[in-house]
Design a protein around this motif. Structure first.
Motif, mmCIF file in Angstrom:
data_model
loop_
_atom_site.group_PDB
_atom_site.id
_atom_site.type_symbol
_atom_site.label_atom_id
_atom_site.label_comp_id
_atom_site.label_asym_id
_atom_site.label_seq_id
_atom_site.Cartn_x
_atom_site.Cartn_y
_atom_site.Cartn_z
ATOM 1 N N ASP A 61 -56.300 21.396 -24.066
ATOM 2 C CA ASP A 61 -57.167 22.448 -24.771
ATOM 3 C C ASP A 61 -58.334 22.641 -24.467
ATOM 4 O OD1 ASP A 61 -54.559 22.929 -26.160
ATOM 5 O OD2 ASP A 61 -54.928 21.547 -27.620
ATOM 6 N N ASP A 62 -59.149 21.790 -23.808
ATOM 7 C CA ASP A 62 -60.556 21.925 -23.049
ATOM 8 C C ASP A 62 -60.424 22.749 -21.912
ATOM 9 O OD1 ASP A 62 -61.333 20.342 -25.169
ATOM 10 O OD2 ASP A 62 -60.935 18.347 -23.886
ATOM 11 N N LEU A 63 -61.549 23.541 -21.875
ATOM 12 C CA LEU A 63 -61.865 24.415 -20.488
ATOM 13 C C LEU A 63 -62.573 23.403 -19.700
ATOM 14 C CD1 LEU A 63 -61.505 27.094 -19.003
ATOM 15 C CD2 LEU A 63 -63.436 27.685 -19.924
ATOM 16 N N ASP A 64 -62.184 23.006 -18.466
ATOM 17 C CA ASP A 64 -62.969 22.045 -17.736
ATOM 18 C C ASP A 64 -62.925 22.616 -16.139
ATOM 19 O OD1 ASP A 64 -64.159 20.230 -16.154
ATOM 20 O OD2 ASP A 64 -62.974 18.568 -16.705
ATOM 21 N N VAL A 65 -63.856 23.458 -15.671
ATOM 22 C CA VAL A 65 -64.025 23.974 -14.401
ATOM 23 C C VAL A 65 -64.072 23.062 -13.337
ATOM 24 C CG1 VAL A 65 -64.805 26.408 -15.352
ATOM 25 C CG2 VAL A 65 -66.424 24.409 -14.649
ATOM 26 N N LEU A 66 -64.300 21.946 -13.568
ATOM 27 C CA LEU A 66 -64.132 20.816 -12.750
ATOM 28 C C LEU A 66 -62.811 20.129 -12.417
ATOM 29 C CD1 LEU A 66 -67.723 19.185 -12.985
ATOM 30 C CD2 LEU A 66 -67.228 21.235 -11.667
ATOM 31 N N ARG A 67 -62.047 20.551 -13.271
ATOM 32 C CA ARG A 67 -60.575 19.875 -13.360
ATOM 33 C C ARG A 67 -59.734 20.145 -12.229
ATOM 34 N NH1 ARG A 67 -57.148 18.867 -17.944
ATOM 35 N NH2 ARG A 67 -58.535 20.359 -19.180
ATOM 36 N N ASP A 68 -58.915 19.529 -11.481
ATOM 37 C CA ASP A 68 -58.146 19.797 -10.501
ATOM 38 C C ASP A 68 -56.671 20.458 -11.429
ATOM 39 O OD1 ASP A 68 -56.428 20.262 -8.388
ATOM 40 O OD2 ASP A 68 -56.248 18.119 -7.571
ATOM 41 N N ALA A 69 -56.772 21.712 -11.244
ATOM 42 C CA ALA A 69 -55.688 22.397 -12.044
ATOM 43 C C ALA A 69 -54.701 23.143 -11.168
ATOM 44 C CB ALA A 69 -56.175 23.669 -13.049
ATOM 45 N N ARG A 70 -54.722 22.848 -9.760
ATOM 46 C CA ARG A 70 -53.678 23.738 -9.051
ATOM 47 C C ARG A 70 -52.380 23.364 -9.150
ATOM 48 N NH1 ARG A 70 -56.227 20.646 -3.689
ATOM 49 N NH2 ARG A 70 -56.363 19.065 -4.830
ATOM 50 N N GLY A 71 -51.851 22.759 -9.958
ATOM 51 C CA GLY A 71 -50.519 22.594 -10.336
ATOM 52 C C GLY A 71 -50.026 23.383 -11.840
ATOM 53 N N HIS A 72 -51.062 24.488 -11.905
ATOM 54 C CA HIS A 72 -50.779 25.290 -13.184
ATOM 55 C C HIS A 72 -49.871 26.234 -12.870
ATOM 56 C CE1 HIS A 72 -52.221 29.076 -11.279
ATOM 57 N NE2 HIS A 72 -53.147 28.407 -10.752
ATOM 58 N N LEU A 73 -48.955 26.800 -13.862
ATOM 59 C CA LEU A 73 -47.756 27.682 -13.761
ATOM 60 C C LEU A 73 -48.255 29.107 -14.307
ATOM 61 C CD1 LEU A 73 -45.411 25.240 -15.749
ATOM 62 C CD2 LEU A 73 -45.419 25.413 -13.062
ATOM 63 N N ALA A 74 -49.486 29.524 -14.094
ATOM 64 C CA ALA A 74 -49.825 30.758 -14.492
ATOM 65 C C ALA A 74 -49.297 31.775 -13.518
ATOM 66 C CB ALA A 74 -51.386 30.996 -14.936
ATOM 67 N N GLN A 75 -49.017 31.482 -12.319
ATOM 68 C CA GLN A 75 -48.642 32.396 -11.440
ATOM 69 C C GLN A 75 -47.382 32.032 -10.925
ATOM 70 O OE1 GLN A 75 -52.038 31.924 -8.775
ATOM 71 N NE2 GLN A 75 -52.651 34.071 -8.988
ATOM 72 N N GLY A 76 -46.521 31.413 -11.894
ATOM 73 C CA GLY A 76 -44.985 30.901 -11.466
ATOM 74 C C GLY A 76 -44.988 29.649 -10.646
ATOM 75 N N PHE A 77 -43.700 29.386 -10.280
ATOM 76 C CA PHE A 77 -43.292 28.319 -9.418
ATOM 77 C C PHE A 77 -41.979 28.520 -8.742
ATOM 78 C CE2 PHE A 77 -41.690 23.872 -8.783
ATOM 79 C CZ PHE A 77 -42.874 23.531 -8.181
#
Length: 405
Positions: free
Chosen positions: A333-349
């Protein structure tokens, strides 16, 4: 494996948001207690809701789950949404297997990293033009109107070879289509008008081809088949216009709000060149603005997360919930622009992962880099609680964003 026989719905889907930066508590509760649960869709039928990142990924790569929106068991994501599809040839996002591969393959080159990289200088020009105009306007300026809507619409217009008239009419209609409150009859009328608008666009590209995606696709189909599939082209044009604009527009506006209200995150982003791509991934994860595209219907009995999903039953793979899964994203729930978020699903999978993701990411990177470089004193012109967020829309975002500097 658990075979669930009861048909009690745990929630009604879509689950509305009430906070611009948070997601409904229902997702967290279900992920902890019943990660594969029943929800009631807008048409009153039941479907399965997935809230764990791993279960969502598993379903989206499993060929036993179909993306066919005309299947009777496919979850109805909005009132009258399925009927509206009858005015178009099947969309690429509704195809499976070899049919989907055949439709997607010609488009892969159009949205490849190489093609997008070659187009980046033009995106930069479009962004600079928008900011030049913004700097001349009286303050406060509505950043939704002058930047978030302007940049993606100009980009996709040039790529497709669409005319401003077609685009204006299309987005006027799309605004009605994406409202949760739109009735089935209204959605059907809108879809019919959209199809007529797209038919006119295809006819114009046939008569006056240019150096654009639609002209190249028309030429390819004629060379390979001797004629063109006009209904399929109309569906392709509509899909790309909608997917290539709405979510990117909303992400521009939401990203600006998130960074302006979190000075530490903005400082971290601007402190070092090269951080923007990672920040874009994190913003995409954090907001997950589109939650209506990742639905499937089982074509045979399948076990998901220890629960039996029977053939013909619908499944909603919630990227909103998956992107807040603490097993994958600690402190989700924290926004962290330095996080490695490449596994996100916002653009599908999987096979249906967003075709235009490279283009969308390029637009977001260029907008954020350029905006905060040219307007380092940018700030909200109203309080956060005064901003009109789209809690009633199928794609989350903002209606207006007054800013000053």
């Amino acid at each position: 494996m658990t075979q669930v026989e009861h048909v009690t719905a745990t929630a009604t889907f879509p689950i509305p948001r009430t906070c611009p930066f948070g997601v409904p508590e229902t997702y967290d509760r279900l992920r902890r207690t019943e990660p594969v649960s029943r929800v009631r869709m807008s048409d009153g039928r039941l479907a399965w809701l997935l809230t764990r990142h791993a279960d969502i990924q598993a379903v989206l790569v499993d060929p036993r789950f179909s993306a066919n929106r005309s299947d009777p068991g496919f979850p109805a994501m909005s009132r009258g949404g399925k009927n509206a599809f009858t005015h178009f040839a099947p969309f690429m996002i509704s195809l499976d297997g070899k049919e989907h591969t055949a439709a997607r393959k010609p488009m892969i080159t159009e949205f490849s990293m190489r093609r997008v990289a070659a187009f980046r200088p033009r995106i930069q020009e479009i962004v600079d033009d928008a900011l030049d105009r913004i700097l001349e306007l009286p303050r406060p300026v509505d950043l939704v109107r002058e930047l978030a809507l302007t940049v993606p619409s100009r980009v996709i217009t040039e790529l497709l070879g669409a005319t401003p008239a077609h685009l204006e009419r299309f987005y006027e209609l799309a605004g009605g289509m994406l409202k949760r409150s739109t009735t089935a009859a209204e959605r059907d009328d809108i879809a019919r008008d959209m199809r007529l608008n797209m038919d006119r666009l295809i006819a114009e590209k046939e008569a006056n081809p240019g150096d654009d995606l639609l002209s190249r696709e028309i030429a390819r189909q004629r060379a390979e088949h001797g004629d063109i599939d006009r209904p399929a082209l109309a569906s392709l044009a509509q899909l790309l216009l909608l997917a290539g604009n709405e979510s990117t527009s909303e992400m521009i506006a939401l990203g600006v709000v998130a960074l302006l209200t979190r000075p530490d995150q903005l400082a971290a982003l601007t402190a070092e060149p090269g951080r923007t791509p990672g920040a874009v991934d994190e913003l995409l994860r954090y907001f997950s603005v589109v939650e209506i595209g990742m639905a499937r219907v089982a074509t045979e009995d399948v076990e998901v997360g220890g629960v039996l999903v029977k053939a013909g039953e619908g499944v909603v793979a919630s990227n909103v919930a998956g992107n807040r899964d603490p097993e994958v994203f600690p402190g989700p729930d924290d926004l962290d622009v330095l996080r490695d978020a490449r596994g996100h699903l916002a653009q599908g999978f999987g096979p249906h992962q967003c075709l235009g993701q490279n283009l969308a990411r390029a637009e977001l990177e260029i907008v954020f880099d350029t905006l905060f470089r040219r307007l380092p004193d940018l700030r909200l012109a109203v309080g956060l609680d005064e901003l009109p967020f789209k809690y009633d829309a199928l794609v989350f975002g903002l209606r207006r964003l007054p800013v000053t500097w």
